[in-house]
Design a protein around this motif. Sequence first.
Motif, PDB file in Angstrom:
ATOM      1  N   ARG A  98       0.838  -1.203   0.000  1.00 36.24           N
ATOM      2  CA  ARG A  98       0.000   0.000   0.000  1.00 36.24           C
ATOM      3  C   ARG A  98       0.873   1.255   0.000  1.00 36.24           C
ATOM      4  NH1 ARG A  98      -2.891  -2.418   4.619  1.00 36.24           N
ATOM      5  NH2 ARG A  98      -4.510  -3.795   3.809  1.00 36.24           N
ATOM      6  N   LEU A  99       1.932   1.219   0.800  1.00 38.02           N
ATOM      7  CA  LEU A  99       2.841   2.355   0.868  1.00 38.02           C
ATOM      8  C   LEU A  99       3.512   2.592  -0.476  1.00 38.02           C
ATOM      9  CD1 LEU A  99       4.482   4.513   2.373  1.00 38.02           C
ATOM     10  CD2 LEU A  99       6.099   2.698   3.029  1.00 38.02           C
ATOM     11  N   HIS A 100       3.990   1.535  -1.117  1.00 39.41           N
ATOM     12  CA  HIS A 100       4.683   1.671  -2.395  1.00 39.41           C
ATOM     13  C   HIS A 100       3.743   2.163  -3.496  1.00 39.41           C
ATOM     14  CE1 HIS A 100       8.057  -1.347  -1.082  1.00 39.41           C
ATOM     15  NE2 HIS A 100       8.105  -0.185  -0.453  1.00 39.41           N
ATOM     16  N   ARG A 101       2.500   1.663  -3.502  1.00 35.55           N
ATOM     17  CA  ARG A 101       1.538   2.114  -4.517  1.00 35.55           C
ATOM     18  C   ARG A 101       1.221   3.598  -4.331  1.00 35.55           C
ATOM     19  NH1 ARG A 101      -0.997  -3.000  -3.665  1.00 35.55           N
ATOM     20  NH2 ARG A 101      -2.457  -2.033  -2.202  1.00 35.55           N
ATOM     21  N   TYR A 102       1.103   4.015  -3.093  1.00 32.53           N
ATOM     22  CA  TYR A 102       0.821   5.421  -2.798  1.00 32.53           C
ATOM     23  C   TYR A 102       1.968   6.309  -3.277  1.00 32.53           C
ATOM     24  CZ  TYR A 102      -0.378   9.575  -0.031  1.00 32.53           C
ATOM     25  OH  TYR A 102      -0.694  10.842   0.375  1.00 32.53           O
ATOM     26  N   ARG A 103       3.193   5.864  -3.037  1.00 37.61           N
ATOM     27  CA  ARG A 103       4.365   6.645  -3.437  1.00 37.61           C
ATOM     28  C   ARG A 103       4.527   6.681  -4.950  1.00 37.61           C
ATOM     29  NH1 ARG A 103       6.744   9.464  -3.048  1.00 37.61           N
ATOM     30  NH2 ARG A 103       8.954   9.055  -2.702  1.00 37.61           N
ATOM     31  N   GLU A 104       4.076   5.614  -5.623  1.00 36.78           N
ATOM     32  CA  GLU A 104       4.188   5.575  -7.083  1.00 36.78           C
ATOM     33  C   GLU A 104       3.294   6.615  -7.753  1.00 36.78           C
ATOM     34  OE1 GLU A 104       3.286   1.559  -8.012  1.00 36.78           O
ATOM     35  OE2 GLU A 104       5.251   0.780  -7.395  1.00 36.78           O
ATOM     36  N   THR A 105       2.285   7.100  -7.034  1.00 41.34           N
ATOM     37  CA  THR A 105       1.407   8.142  -7.585  1.00 41.34           C
ATOM     38  C   THR A 105       2.025   9.525  -7.457  1.00 41.34           C
ATOM     39  OG1 THR A 105       0.242   8.466  -5.473  1.00 41.34           O
ATOM     40  CG2 THR A 105      -0.621   6.783  -6.975  1.00 41.34           C
ATOM     41  N   GLY A 106       3.201   9.605  -6.834  1.00 45.16           N
ATOM     42  CA  GLY A 106       3.877  10.888  -6.679  1.00 45.16           C
ATOM     43  C   GLY A 106       3.511  11.621  -5.403  1.00 45.16           C
ATOM     44  N   LYS A 107       2.726  10.986  -4.545  1.00 48.35           N
ATOM     45  CA  LYS A 107       2.308  11.614  -3.301  1.00 48.35           C
ATOM     46  C   LYS A 107       3.304  11.307  -2.187  1.00 48.35           C
ATOM     47  CE  LYS A 107      -2.607  11.300  -4.487  1.00 48.35           C
ATOM     48  NZ  LYS A 107      -3.923  10.752  -4.083  1.00 48.35           N
ATOM     49  N   TRP A 108       3.268  12.156  -1.151  1.00 52.94           N
ATOM     50  CA  TRP A 108       4.202  12.006  -0.033  1.00 52.94           C
ATOM     51  C   TRP A 108       3.445  11.864   1.278  1.00 52.94           C
ATOM     52  CZ3 TRP A 108       9.569  12.021  -0.704  1.00 52.94           C
ATOM     53  CH2 TRP A 108      10.010  12.319  -1.992  1.00 52.94           C
ATOM     54  N   ILE A 109       4.049  11.133   2.182  1.00 47.83           N
ATOM     55  CA  ILE A 109       3.519  11.005   3.539  1.00 47.83           C
ATOM     56  C   ILE A 109       4.219  12.039   4.406  1.00 47.83           C
ATOM     57  CG2 ILE A 109       3.477   9.525   5.583  1.00 47.83           C
ATOM     58  CD1 ILE A 109       3.113   7.157   3.694  1.00 47.83           C
ATOM     59  N   ASN A 110       3.431  12.896   5.034  1.00 52.05           N
ATOM     60  CA  ASN A 110       4.011  13.999   5.793  1.00 52.05           C
ATOM     61  C   ASN A 110       3.667  13.987   7.281  1.00 52.05           C
ATOM     62  OD1 ASN A 110       5.233  15.155   3.478  1.00 52.05           O
ATOM     63  ND2 ASN A 110       3.275  16.086   2.907  1.00 52.05           N
ATOM     64  N   SER A 111       3.041  12.919   7.735  1.00 47.15           N
ATOM     65  CA  SER A 111       2.707  12.842   9.161  1.00 47.15           C
ATOM     66  C   SER A 111       2.475  11.394   9.560  1.00 47.15           C
ATOM     67  CB  SER A 111       1.460  13.668   9.476  1.00 47.15           C
ATOM     68  OG  SER A 111       0.316  13.072   8.889  1.00 47.15           O
ATOM     69  N   THR A 112       2.478  11.156  10.850  1.00 46.26           N
ATOM     70  CA  THR A 112       2.208   9.817  11.382  1.00 46.26           C
ATOM     71  C   THR A 112       0.798   9.373  11.017  1.00 46.26           C
ATOM     72  OG1 THR A 112       3.714  10.200  13.233  1.00 46.26           O
ATOM     73  CG2 THR A 112       2.113   8.430  13.482  1.00 46.26           C
ATOM     74  N   THR A 113      -0.144  10.303  11.091  1.00 51.69           N
ATOM     75  CA  THR A 113      -1.536   9.993  10.746  1.00 51.69           C
ATOM     76  C   THR A 113      -1.647   9.568   9.290  1.00 51.69           C
ATOM     77  OG1 THR A 113      -2.304  11.614  12.363  1.00 51.69           O
ATOM     78  CG2 THR A 113      -3.894  10.856  10.728  1.00 51.69           C
ATOM     79  N   ASP A 114      -0.956  10.292   8.396  1.00 52.80           N
ATOM     80  CA  ASP A 114      -0.966   9.922   6.971  1.00 52.80           C
ATOM     81  C   ASP A 114      -0.408   8.518   6.772  1.00 52.80           C
ATOM     82  OD1 ASP A 114      -1.974  12.377   6.351  1.00 52.80           O
ATOM     83  OD2 ASP A 114      -0.075  13.251   5.706  1.00 52.80           O
ATOM     84  N   PHE A 115       0.653   8.201   7.508  1.00 52.94           N
ATOM     85  CA  PHE A 115       1.297   6.894   7.354  1.00 52.94           C
ATOM     86  C   PHE A 115       0.339   5.766   7.709  1.00 52.94           C
ATOM     87  CE2 PHE A 115       3.896   3.335   8.864  1.00 52.94           C
ATOM     88  CZ  PHE A 115       4.771   3.180   7.805  1.00 52.94           C
TER      89      PHE A 115
END
Length: 288
Positions: A98-115
């Motif tokens: 899930r993390l890798h697919r999210y990053r492949e869209t060009g989006k970034w995780i910027n908080s613990t809640t987002d993670f």
Amino acid sequence: MKFLKPHFVFSRSQQNGVFLLVCIIIILQLAYHFIDFSSEEKERNLNTSKIEELQKHIDSLKQLKEQEKIVEIYPFNPNYISDFKGYQLGMNVKEIDRLHRYRETGKWINSTTDFQKVTGISDSILTKISPYFRFPDWVVTAEKAKVISNASIPRKVLNLNTASVEDFEEISGVGEVLANRIVNYRTKIGKFRSNLQLKDIYGLNFETREKLIRTFEVSKNDKFVLLNINTAKVLELVEVPYINYELAREIIDYRQIHEKITSFEELSKIESFPSDKIDRIELYLKID
């Protein structure tokens, strides 16, 4: 001496028999002195030595395996978690994907809640690894500014009994798992009668509970009927979330023996009564 003579006179066959017996005795004596019978014992000792050596080897492998499990975690940016890193942190394959697919869209995780929203990891793992999250300085500065901005704006107070899973997830420290747990517990007891009942949510720590209390409350429009503990029947007492059938019977028995219950503190004299939950039990009962 004539009477002894018959005892020492042997026939030919008897003499052959005696001779054969003597030969057997001599052969056995020679075998005993010249043949090494200790080889079996040596082999047994050798096997014992090999077993001990093998056991030491197994023990050392176990020790190495245990050391591999204890992984020292260094500060890291959660946006760059690899498959191996995720495995070390305790994440499963689906969470890492899930993390890798999210990053492949060009989006970034910027908080613990987002993670937690993106990966869906449990609260226990998030609590364990989130202290090691390190975001870029501009992200940290932006988050601080966001907190200050939110603090200056009065928050809307929501109804604890009508809030959705998504509403609970808006609170820092409450992920999908914990939010669903709150809603499921609310369904189980019918409705929350007080914010005090948030104490019964497994995995909800004091800090996060305080955040929820500042945002959610039980509506004053909700009117609840209190059950008179001095007239209630067993099946009525069982309807109270914290009272099972056995405890209900004990309460009735205690009431009959003492004619009347005069205070909630008096119930603590019942051995199986959950005294630590008396503040929540009072939400359902009254004493008349």
